[in-house]
Design a protein around this motif. Structure first.
Motif, short mmCIF file in Angstrom:
data_model
loop_
_atom_site.label_atom_id
_atom_site.label_comp_id
_atom_site.label_asym_id
_atom_site.label_seq_id
_atom_site.Cartn_x
_atom_site.Cartn_y
_atom_site.Cartn_z
N ARG A 6 0.85 -1.18 0.00
CA ARG A 6 0.00 0.00 0.00
C ARG A 6 0.89 1.23 0.00
O ARG A 6 1.82 1.33 0.80
CB ARG A 6 -0.89 0.00 1.25
CG ARG A 6 -1.81 1.20 1.35
CD ARG A 6 -2.72 1.09 2.56
NE ARG A 6 -2.13 1.58 3.78
CZ ARG A 6 -2.09 2.87 4.15
NH1 ARG A 6 -2.56 3.80 3.37
NH2 ARG A 6 -1.55 3.20 5.30
N LYS A 7 0.61 2.15 -0.90
CA LYS A 7 1.36 3.40 -0.92
C LYS A 7 0.97 4.22 0.31
O LYS A 7 -0.20 4.41 0.60
CB LYS A 7 1.06 4.19 -2.19
CG LYS A 7 1.94 5.38 -2.35
CD LYS A 7 1.79 6.00 -3.71
CE LYS A 7 2.76 7.17 -3.81
NZ LYS A 7 2.82 7.68 -5.15
N VAL A 8 1.99 4.67 1.03
CA VAL A 8 1.77 5.41 2.27
C VAL A 8 1.77 6.90 1.98
O VAL A 8 2.67 7.42 1.32
CB VAL A 8 2.86 5.07 3.31
CG1 VAL A 8 2.68 5.89 4.57
CG2 VAL A 8 2.84 3.59 3.62
N ASN A 9 0.76 7.58 2.48
CA ASN A 9 0.69 9.03 2.38
C ASN A 9 1.52 9.61 3.51
O ASN A 9 1.30 9.30 4.68
CB ASN A 9 -0.77 9.48 2.48
CG ASN A 9 -0.93 10.97 2.34
OD1 ASN A 9 0.02 11.74 2.44
ND2 ASN A 9 -2.16 11.39 2.12
N ILE A 10 2.48 10.45 3.17
CA ILE A 10 3.38 11.00 4.19
C ILE A 10 2.63 11.78 5.27
O ILE A 10 3.06 11.85 6.41
CB ILE A 10 4.50 11.85 3.56
CG1 ILE A 10 5.60 12.09 4.59
CG2 ILE A 10 3.96 13.15 3.02
CD1 ILE A 10 6.96 12.17 4.04
N ASP A 11 1.46 12.32 4.92
CA ASP A 11 0.67 13.06 5.90
C ASP A 11 0.10 12.16 6.99
O ASP A 11 -0.35 12.64 8.02
CB ASP A 11 -0.46 13.82 5.21
CG ASP A 11 0.06 14.89 4.27
OD1 ASP A 11 1.14 15.46 4.56
OD2 ASP A 11 -0.58 15.15 3.23
N GLU A 12 0.12 10.84 6.76
CA GLU A 12 -0.38 9.89 7.74
C GLU A 12 0.71 9.44 8.72
O GLU A 12 0.44 8.74 9.67
CB GLU A 12 -0.93 8.65 7.04
CG GLU A 12 -2.10 8.91 6.13
CD GLU A 12 -2.49 7.69 5.32
OE1 GLU A 12 -1.89 6.61 5.50
OE2 GLU A 12 -3.40 7.83 4.49
N ASP A 31 4.68 4.07 11.21
CA ASP A 31 4.29 2.85 10.50
C ASP A 31 5.14 1.65 10.89
O ASP A 31 5.05 0.58 10.31
CB ASP A 31 4.31 3.05 8.99
CG ASP A 31 5.70 3.33 8.43
OD1 ASP A 31 6.68 3.41 9.21
OD2 ASP A 31 5.81 3.47 7.20
N TYR A 63 5.82 15.71 12.74
CA TYR A 63 6.22 15.92 11.35
C TYR A 63 7.69 16.33 11.20
O TYR A 63 8.29 16.11 10.17
CB TYR A 63 5.32 16.96 10.67
CG TYR A 63 5.65 17.11 9.20
CD1 TYR A 63 5.29 16.12 8.29
CD2 TYR A 63 6.35 18.21 8.73
CE1 TYR A 63 5.61 16.23 6.95
CE2 TYR A 63 6.66 18.33 7.39
CZ TYR A 63 6.28 17.35 6.50
OH TYR A 63 6.61 17.46 5.18
N ARG A 77 10.08 14.16 5.75
CA ARG A 77 10.46 13.88 4.36
C ARG A 77 11.96 13.61 4.21
O ARG A 77 12.36 12.93 3.27
CB ARG A 77 10.06 15.03 3.46
CG ARG A 77 8.57 15.16 3.29
CD ARG A 77 8.24 16.27 2.30
NE ARG A 77 6.82 16.46 2.20
CZ ARG A 77 6.02 15.76 1.41
NH1 ARG A 77 6.51 14.82 0.66
NH2 ARG A 77 4.72 16.01 1.37
#
Length: 79
Positions: A6-12, A31, A63, A77
């Motif tokens: 599953r592609k992970v959304n960095i905002d999650e 994660d 973040y 990031r």
């Protein structure tokens, strides 16, 4: 057995904890991964002493990381 990543959304994602030594910054990500990056990528950090490297704050959202004495910030990031 068929597995789909599953592609992970960095905002999650968020940084849960951080370990720093003279050469490496290691973040535990929400994660379950532990990801390391070299201190050398960040000029202000690479010229700092270990006490200043270990004086960091993880943002409330998880973040980013801030080094107040060094005036350096990196985001999730970077990992």
């Amino acid at each position: 057995m068929n597995q789909t990543a599953r592609k992970v959304n960095i905002d999650e994602l968020s940084i849960l904890s951080l370990e720093v030594d003279e050469n490496t910054i290691t973040a535990e990500i929400s994660d379950g991964r532990k990801v390391s990056i070299p201190v050398a990528w960040f000029p202000r950090l690479s010229s700092a002493n270990l006490d200043d490297l270990r004086n960091f704050e993880i943002s409330p959202s998880g973040y980013g990381v801030h080094w107040p004495v060094l005036d350096e910030d990196i985001s999730l990031r970077a990992f």
